[in-house]
Design a protein around this motif. Structure first.
Motif, mmCIF file in Angstrom:
data_model
loop_
_atom_site.group_PDB
_atom_site.id
_atom_site.type_symbol
_atom_site.label_atom_id
_atom_site.label_comp_id
_atom_site.label_asym_id
_atom_site.label_seq_id
_atom_site.Cartn_x
_atom_site.Cartn_y
_atom_site.Cartn_z
ATOM 1 N N LEU A 187 0.823 -1.212 0.000
ATOM 2 C CA LEU A 187 0.000 0.000 0.000
ATOM 3 C C LEU A 187 0.857 1.262 0.000
ATOM 4 O O LEU A 187 0.424 2.315 -0.485
ATOM 5 N N ALA A 188 2.071 1.144 0.541
ATOM 6 C CA ALA A 188 2.989 2.289 0.579
ATOM 7 C C ALA A 188 3.842 2.398 -0.686
ATOM 8 O O ALA A 188 4.746 3.236 -0.751
ATOM 9 N N GLY A 189 3.564 1.562 -1.674
ATOM 10 C CA GLY A 189 4.276 1.643 -2.942
ATOM 11 C C GLY A 189 5.497 0.764 -3.061
ATOM 12 O O GLY A 189 6.230 0.844 -4.047
ATOM 13 N N ARG A 190 5.724 -0.099 -2.064
ATOM 14 C CA ARG A 190 6.862 -1.013 -2.117
ATOM 15 C C ARG A 190 6.453 -2.320 -2.815
ATOM 16 O O ARG A 190 5.263 -2.588 -3.032
ATOM 17 N N ARG A 191 7.439 -3.130 -3.179
ATOM 18 C CA ARG A 191 7.198 -4.428 -3.814
ATOM 19 C C ARG A 191 7.723 -5.522 -2.874
ATOM 20 O O ARG A 191 8.896 -5.874 -2.900
#
Length: 308
Positions: free
Chosen positions: A72-76
């Motif tokens: 959700l925070a844009g990490r993978r």
């Protein structure tokens, strides 16, 4: 097949651990999330990428929850533990924190169906692929060689989807293309109407041994879900006689195969870990393969019964 690097013939799980350091170098948005298992093999990655290898302790529900928050925070996130602790124990979190939130992650399991046979039933998970396949939006890879693991990892680390990569202690002698398609490995003389045996992931060498002198063609895939329906239709022909040999719960691919062949009269046999009985034994992975009929002799018996 193009692989990312020349490497020694490692087992699949070891190649995964060795690939993490270059993977974190190449993909700055990737984080690795663990629940203790595997942490002892990642010293270099932990040292060179502080804060990007996160060990939540023996908390498998939190393992998936943290991965969902990172996504959700844009990490993978790449999430790793044994299959029974990655899929079965936190299944509700996989459904909600990843699926319902519609965010991506790469789940990488070890242990497969019965690789950790000495650990007992708590460490065995033949139903993992069936469970993941029941949730929308997932891709499942079942590689059969260490080089395939490296290629899949780098490709999926650069993606955005929900992916399950199932690592096994069993492996094939050479890598094959991991492009999501079915590939014909043995043409059975090329005659039309020859029965087809589809091997999934690390079952290929076993299937080739089991059918060496049988009148069948052999195909292979590392991506059973979503199944390459067009490829199956092209290889199966107008009136298919087909055996699907998969290293997990027998019949996991049945619905996808039936949908692909819905307009064709067919005879289909599914060979995998039987679901109607539970083997209450320890033993070795080889013992379990023989008991479940997934060694070469067992596969040969089942395929011969299909041929009649």
């Amino acid at each position: 097949m193009t692989t990312l690097a020349t490497a020694p013939a490692l087992d699949l799980r070891t190649r995964f651990y060795e690939e993490l350091d270059p993977l974190l170098d190449a993909h700055p948005d990737v984080d690795v999330v663990l629940a203790v298992i595997g942490s002892g093999y990642m010293a270099r990655a932990i040292e060179r990428h502080p804060g990007r290898v996160i060990d939540v302790g023996i908390r498998e529900q939190a393992l998936i929850g943290v991965a969902g928050g990172l996504a959700l925070a844009g990490r993978r996130p790449i999430v790793h533990t044994f299959a029974s602790f990655l899929v079965e124990r936190p299944y509700e979190q996989v459904k909600l924190d990843l699926g319902h939130q519609d965010v991506g992650a790469v789940l990488v399991s070890a242990g497969a169906s019965y690789d950790v046979s000495a650990g007992g039933r708590t460490h065995q998970s033949p139903a993992d692929v069936a469970l993941i396949s029941a949730l929308p939006g997932w891709t499942v890879h079942v590689p059969g060689h260490a080089d395939e693991v490296a290629e899949i990892l780098h490709r999926e680390a650069a993606g955005t989807g929900r992916v399950y990569v199932r690592l096994s202690g069993q492996r094939n002698s050479r890598p094959r293309p991991v492009d999501g398609r079915l590939h014909l490995v043995r043409d059975g003389g090329g005659a039309p109407g020859v029965p087809l045996v589809l091997a999934v992931g690390p079952m290929l060498d076993t299937v080739l041994e089991a059918t060496a002198d049988l009148p069948v063609r052999v195909a292979w895939t590392a991506t059973p879900h979503p199944l390459d329906a067009d490829g199956l239709r092209a290889l199966a022909g107008p009136a298919p006689v087909l055996a699907v040999v998969e290293p997990y719960l027998e019949g996991t691919s049945a619905a996808a195969v039936a949908a692909a062949l819905v307009d064709r009269p067919s005879r289909v046999l599914h060979v995998g870990v039987p679901g109607e009985t539970e083997l209450r034994r320890y033993g070795t992975p080889r013992d379990h393969a023989a008991a479940h009929g997934l060694d070469a002799a067992g596969v040969r018996r089942r395929v011969t019964s299909l041929l009649g």
